[in-house]
Scaffold this motif. Structure first.
Motif, PDB file in Angstrom:
ATOM      1  N   TYR A   1      15.745  -4.638  14.765  1.00 54.46           N
ATOM      2  CA  TYR A   1      15.380  -4.592  13.335  1.00 54.46           C
ATOM      3  C   TYR A   1      16.446  -5.269  12.472  1.00 54.46           C
ATOM      4  CZ  TYR A   1      14.555  -2.415   8.721  1.00 54.46           C
ATOM      5  OH  TYR A   1      14.352  -2.179   7.372  1.00 54.46           O
TER       6      TYR A   1
ATOM      7  N   SER B   1      10.734   6.267   1.322  1.00 51.97           N
ATOM      8  CA  SER B   1       9.407   5.693   1.589  1.00 51.97           C
ATOM      9  C   SER B   1       8.809   6.351   2.834  1.00 51.97           C
ATOM     10  CB  SER B   1       9.567   4.200   1.846  1.00 51.97           C
ATOM     11  OG  SER B   1      10.315   4.037   3.042  1.00 51.97           O
TER      12      SER B   1
ATOM     13  N   THR C   1       0.821  -1.216   0.000  1.00 47.07           N
ATOM     14  CA  THR C   1       0.000   0.000   0.000  1.00 47.07           C
ATOM     15  C   THR C   1       0.850   1.259   0.000  1.00 47.07           C
ATOM     16  OG1 THR C   1      -0.115  -0.092   2.406  1.00 47.07           O
ATOM     17  CG2 THR C   1      -1.965  -1.074   1.192  1.00 47.07           C
ATOM     18  N   LYS C   2       2.132   1.116   0.364  1.00 38.24           N
ATOM     19  CA  LYS C   2       3.005   2.291   0.478  1.00 38.24           C
ATOM     20  C   LYS C   2       4.426   1.916   0.054  1.00 38.24           C
ATOM     21  CE  LYS C   2       0.836   3.923   4.803  1.00 38.24           C
ATOM     22  NZ  LYS C   2       0.490   2.794   5.672  1.00 38.24           N
TER      23      LYS C   2
ATOM     24  N   ARG D   1      -2.493  -3.730   6.044  1.00 40.32           N
ATOM     25  CA  ARG D   1      -3.310  -4.186   7.183  1.00 40.32           C
ATOM     26  C   ARG D   1      -4.795  -3.926   6.998  1.00 40.32           C
ATOM     27  NH1 ARG D   1       0.655  -1.205  11.265  1.00 40.32           N
ATOM     28  NH2 ARG D   1       0.747   0.043   9.355  1.00 40.32           N
TER      29      ARG D   1
ATOM     30  N   ASN E   1       7.648  -8.276   1.492  1.00 42.15           N
ATOM     31  CA  ASN E   1       8.181  -6.913   1.608  1.00 42.15           C
ATOM     32  C   ASN E   1       7.734  -6.208   2.880  1.00 42.15           C
ATOM     33  OD1 ASN E   1       9.093  -4.143   0.530  1.00 42.15           O
ATOM     34  ND2 ASN E   1       6.890  -3.866   0.840  1.00 42.15           N
TER      35      ASN E   1
HETATM   36  N1  NAP Z   1      12.817   2.532   2.780  1.00 40.39           N
HETATM   37  C1  NAP Z   1      14.038   2.127   3.035  1.00 40.39           C
HETATM   38  O1  NAP Z   1      14.971   2.926   2.981  1.00 40.39           O
HETATM   39  C2  NAP Z   1      14.307   0.696   3.378  1.00 40.39           C
HETATM   40  C3  NAP Z   1      15.636   0.350   3.588  1.00 40.39           C
HETATM   41  C4  NAP Z   1      15.931  -0.962   3.897  1.00 40.39           C
HETATM   42  C5  NAP Z   1      14.930  -1.901   3.978  1.00 40.39           C
HETATM   43  N2  NAP Z   1      13.641  -1.546   3.764  1.00 40.39           N
HETATM   44  C6  NAP Z   1      12.615  -2.596   3.870  1.00 40.39           C
HETATM   45  O2  NAP Z   1      11.735  -2.511   2.770  1.00 40.39           O
HETATM   46  C7  NAP Z   1      10.438  -2.937   3.156  1.00 40.39           C
HETATM   47  C8  NAP Z   1       9.431  -1.862   2.816  1.00 40.39           C
HETATM   48  O3  NAP Z   1       9.803  -0.691   3.510  1.00 40.39           O
HETATM   49  P1  NAP Z   1       9.231   0.749   3.157  1.00 40.39           P
HETATM   50  O4  NAP Z   1      10.336   1.671   3.480  1.00 40.39           O
HETATM   51  O5  NAP Z   1       8.621   0.763   1.821  1.00 40.39           O
HETATM   52  O6  NAP Z   1       8.126   0.860   4.297  1.00 40.39           O
HETATM   53  P2  NAP Z   1       6.798   1.743   4.422  1.00 40.39           P
HETATM   54  O7  NAP Z   1       6.845   2.907   3.514  1.00 40.39           O
HETATM   55  O8  NAP Z   1       6.641   1.964   5.897  1.00 40.39           O
HETATM   56  O9  NAP Z   1       5.671   0.738   3.937  1.00 40.39           O
HETATM   57  C9  NAP Z   1       5.460  -0.435   4.681  1.00 40.39           C
HETATM   58  C10 NAP Z   1       4.391  -1.283   4.060  1.00 40.39           C
HETATM   59  O10 NAP Z   1       4.201  -2.432   4.905  1.00 40.39           O
HETATM   60  C11 NAP Z   1       2.854  -2.486   5.340  1.00 40.39           C
HETATM   61  N3  NAP Z   1       2.803  -2.978   6.711  1.00 40.39           N
HETATM   62  C12 NAP Z   1       3.288  -2.395   7.825  1.00 40.39           C
HETATM   63  N4  NAP Z   1       3.057  -3.173   8.897  1.00 40.39           N
HETATM   64  C13 NAP Z   1       2.402  -4.263   8.435  1.00 40.39           C
HETATM   65  C14 NAP Z   1       1.891  -5.431   9.058  1.00 40.39           C
HETATM   66  N5  NAP Z   1       1.991  -5.648  10.368  1.00 40.39           N
HETATM   67  N6  NAP Z   1       1.275  -6.361   8.279  1.00 40.39           N
HETATM   68  C15 NAP Z   1       1.152  -6.162   6.954  1.00 40.39           C
HETATM   69  N7  NAP Z   1       1.616  -5.087   6.310  1.00 40.39           N
HETATM   70  C16 NAP Z   1       2.234  -4.144   7.050  1.00 40.39           C
HETATM   71  C17 NAP Z   1       2.308  -1.080   5.186  1.00 40.39           C
HETATM   72  O11 NAP Z   1       0.927  -1.130   4.916  1.00 40.39           O
HETATM   73  P3  NAP Z   1      -0.238  -0.574   5.872  1.00 40.39           P
HETATM   74  O12 NAP Z   1       0.323   0.575   6.638  1.00 40.39           O
HETATM   75  O13 NAP Z   1      -1.301  -0.204   4.893  1.00 40.39           O
HETATM   76  O14 NAP Z   1      -0.604  -1.744   6.734  1.00 40.39           O
HETATM   77  C18 NAP Z   1       3.058  -0.573   3.959  1.00 40.39           C
HETATM   78  O15 NAP Z   1       2.408  -0.994   2.780  1.00 40.39           O
HETATM   79  C19 NAP Z   1      10.516  -3.269   4.633  1.00 40.39           C
HETATM   80  O16 NAP Z   1      10.675  -4.645   4.814  1.00 40.39           O
HETATM   81  C20 NAP Z   1      11.751  -2.526   5.091  1.00 40.39           C
HETATM   82  O17 NAP Z   1      12.344  -3.127   6.212  1.00 40.39           O
HETATM   83  C21 NAP Z   1      13.305  -0.272   3.472  1.00 40.39           C
END
Ligand code: NAP
Length: 255
Positions: free
Chosen positions: A160, A195, A18-19, A41, A94
């Protein structure tokens, strides 16, 4: 050569789409021809994003809510996905959370369980439920999203980063267990992407995003859509001889 990345006729499930980077992954997979399940969620959010992405990509997407910390919801998601789509060719674990940092001396049992449930235990369960069915249908690709932080230890982020390091290890275990089923399993370790998670971290620790960008060779934070090429590579036949790896998509950040 475009056919290597073509996903026409394939189905894909992207958790946490979703994001953030998951949303970009869902958009890219749909644009490449896959029918994509958008999860988060809340069902209304999943439906809204699926509709928006269908308009943006010209593809076919459907929303299905699932809390990744709840095994009953994960099992129900798998049943619903197979009931409505008939198969899954691509699964991307993801969804992830990175709550406000805590030093280990201050870490509570609740904090630990919440982070590990969503970031490690849920992805393991979802992959384990899908892989045998994927195999029975001829194989597929599973991708676990980790982090460059998994290669390092640092103060206050250890809960984490340690669960993501464990996900790297589980990726190799999954690849070893499921190669015989025709299921490839790889990890993608993102560097800094702009993000919601990154914006949240920058609010808690002002300057965090700039510092994260500076830690890359490219000296910047990536746009979320910059994950699409790498995810299409791992999801498609372009990576048909690749399993058990962790692909760093991190602007040259060291890991
Ligand atoms: N952005 C970065 O710089 C970065 C760097 C390293 C790793 N990552 C990894 O990349 C992945 C995505 O990160 P992002 O930065 O895109 O995060 P984000 O912008 O916070 O998006 C997180 C996504 O996960 C969903 N989510 C959160 N809690 C959840 C739960 N309990 N059950 C199901 N869905 C859930 C959210 O949907 P809802 O809120 O609609 O539930 C949203 O779609 C993660 O695994 C993160 O650890 C990101």
């Amino acid at each position: 050569m475009n056919s290597l990345f073509d996903l026409t006729g394939k189905t894909a499930l992207v958790t946490g789409s979703t994001k953030g980077i998951g949303r970009s992954m869902a958009k890219g997979l749909a644009a490449a021809g896959a029918k994509v399940i958008v999860t988060g969620r809340k069902q209304p959010d999943c439906d809204a994003v699926a509709s928006d992405l269908a308009a943006e990509s010209g593809g076919d997407l459907i929303g299905m809510a699932c809390h990744m910390g709840d095994w009953d919801q994960i099992d129900a998601l798998v049943e619903r996905a197979y009931a409505e789509l008939g198969k899954l060719d691509v699964l991307i674990n993801n969804a992830g959370i990175n709550p406000a940092p805590v030093m280990l001396a201050d870490c509570t049992s609740e904090y630990w369980d919440k982070v590990y449930d969503v970031n490690l235990k849920g992805p393991m369960r979802l992959a384990a439920k899908v892989a045998p069915r994927m195999g029975a249908a001829g194989g597929g690709s599973i991708i676990n999203i980790t982090t460059m932080g998994a290669y390092h230890g640092g103060p206050a982020v250890g809960v984490y980063t340690s669960c993501k390091a464990a996900l790297h290890n589980l990726t190799k275990v999954m690849a070893a267990e499921w190669t015989g089923l025709g299921v490839r399993v790889n990890a993608l370790a993102p560097g800094p992407f702009m993000s919601e998670m990154m914006k949240g971290a920058d609010r808690v620790r002002p300057g965090f995003a700039d510092a994260a960008g500076d830690a890359t060779l490219m000296k910047r934070v990536a746009d979320c859509d910059e994950v699409i090429g790498s995810i299409l590579y791992l999801a498609s036949d372009a990576s048909s001889f690749v399993t058990g790896i962790d692909l760093k998509v991190a602007g040259g950040m060291s890991g």
